[in-house]
Write an enzyme that holds these catalytic residues in place. Structure first.
Site, PDB file in Angstrom:
ATOM      1  N   HIS A 240       0.978  -1.243  -0.459  1.00 27.00           N
ATOM      2  CA  HIS A 240       0.034  -0.009  -0.058  1.00 27.00           C
ATOM      3  C   HIS A 240       0.202   1.295  -0.022  1.00 27.00           C
ATOM      4  O   HIS A 240       1.928   1.077   0.580  1.00 27.00           O
ATOM      5  CB  HIS A 240      -0.745   0.649   1.529  1.00 27.00           C
ATOM      6  CG  HIS A 240      -0.569  -0.201   2.367  1.00 27.00           C
ATOM      7  ND1 HIS A 240      -1.049  -0.715   3.586  1.00 27.00           N
ATOM      8  CD2 HIS A 240       0.914   0.168   3.062  1.00 27.00           C
ATOM      9  CE1 HIS A 240      -0.050  -0.781   4.728  1.00 27.00           C
ATOM     10  NE2 HIS A 240       0.457   0.213   4.539  1.00 27.00           N
ATOM     11  N   ASN A 241       0.251   2.140  -0.245  1.00 27.25           N
ATOM     12  CA  ASN A 241       1.150   3.829  -1.175  1.00 27.25           C
ATOM     13  C   ASN A 241       2.658   3.035  -1.716  1.00 27.25           C
ATOM     14  O   ASN A 241       2.713   4.759  -1.227  1.00 27.25           O
ATOM     15  CB  ASN A 241       0.929   4.454   0.414  1.00 27.25           C
ATOM     16  CG  ASN A 241      -0.592   4.803   1.370  1.00 27.25           C
ATOM     17  OD1 ASN A 241      -1.365   3.621   1.902  1.00 27.25           O
ATOM     18  ND2 ASN A 241      -0.912   5.988   0.628  1.00 27.25           N
TER      19      ASN A 241
END
Length: 339
Positions: A240-241
């Site tokens: 994520h991210n």
């Protein structure tokens, strides 16, 4: 596709030596080629096959000087490898389909371009936009509010979760997962974990290719972003991210932990592990099976080992490491003499 040597040379900006009207219909390896096929010679170690190949046309560099008689027509070009890539694209082109299969399901308010295709047993959620010429193969699942650009090709078994964005000309190979939850859990006093909702999405910019069984997690908040022109191999884990820079290439079985920013034009080998919350500079090259545990600030740097050090330092260190048994033996012998 069937094409003559003359037309092929015109297409590639090359010249013909031999029969201009000879026809080919497929591409083959030089050592296996038969009549009616084109082969290429770019590596000198394969030159011996140039004199025995049955290929009707042999693609060679402008400066190639045969040492023996040839029985094949030559097409000379400036850059053999680039020309081969172009030809393979032509021979490997897949016919585009149009329309939505009667065995597919398209949700409410979703818009599928008139010349796009949705294959058998695929499911398209609500409020989805599928662009011009996109090809959605069989058994694909597209979540709600997803946007898919023009000329995207999605192979069987792909899953694109809700609200993700796929840019123009992207290719997603079989069983790719785009937008699964990021690995976010908060520890509790009793040793259990509470899930942290992952409310972001994934954005693939234009011209991205993602290999089979690769997973790209949605952001906790904001977006996980794969920038324009990046090429991801099979079996990658992008957390994520994470942000992967434009034209960066990453080989199989590499994992990148959350919130790491990988720069543009990087080359990352297979089975590399990269920790979270760091930055990798533009143009970085990382050798296979390396471990990156800190920010790499130097652009165009080369790294090797786990934890990784500069590539040349690793090679020097490894040379000493291989000598350790002999060094140990010498030390022991010296100690015996002194005692």
């Amino acid at each position: 596709m069937q094409i003559s040597a003359k037309k092929l040379a015109d297409l590639l900006g090359g010249t013909v030596e031999g029969d201009e009207e000879v026809l080919i219909s497929k591409a083959s390896k030089i050592e296996e080629a038969q009549v009616g096929s084109i082969a290429f010679l770019s590596n000198p170690k394969y030159e011996s096959f140039a004199y025995t190949t049955n290929a009707s046309i042999l693609l060679v560099a402008n400066d190639f000087q045969p040492k023996e008689a040839l029985k094949t027509t030559l097409v000379r070009v400036e850059d053999v490898y680039k020309s081969v890539g172009f030809l393979l694209q032509q021979f490997g082109q897949q016919e585009k389909k149009q329309g939505v299969s009667a065995k597919a399901v398209v949700g409410e308010r979703s818009k599928v371009a008139s010349n796009a295709y949705v294959g058998h047993f695929s499911i398209v959620g609500d409020d989805v936009k599928i662009g011009e010429g996109a090809q959605i193969d069989t058994q694909v699942t597209i979540g709600d509010n997803v946007t898919i650009g023009a000329n995207v090709r999605i192979y069987p078994g792909v899953r694109v979760y809700k609200e993700c964005v796929i840019g123009d000309n992207c290719i997603l190979h079989s069983n790719v997962i785009i937008g699964s939850d990021g690995f976010g859990f908060a520890p509790n006093p009793d040793g259990t974990y509470s899930k942290i909702p992952q409310i972001g999405n994934v954005i693939l910019e234009d011209d991205v290719e993602v290999g089979s069984n690769t997973t790209i997690d949605r952001a906790t908040m904001g977006s996980t972003i794969i920038r324009k022109g990046a090429k991801l191999d099979n079996l990658l884990m992008i957390a994520h991210n994470v942000e992967v820079g434009s034209n960066t290439v990453i080989a199989a079985q590499t994992g990148i932990a959350g919130s790491t920013k990988v720069g543009a034009n990087c080359k990352i080998g297979g089975q590399v592990g990269i920790v979270g919350h760091i930055t990798i500079a533009n143009g970085t090259m990382i050798q296979a099976q390396s471990g990156i545990n800190k920010t790499l600030k130097e652009e165009n740097g080369k790294w090797y080992g786990s934890p990784a050090i500069k590539y040349i330092d690793f090679l020097k260190s490894f040379a000493f490491f291989r000598k350790l048994p002999k060094i140990d033996e010498r030390i022991r012998n010296l100690e015996k003499k002194q005692s």
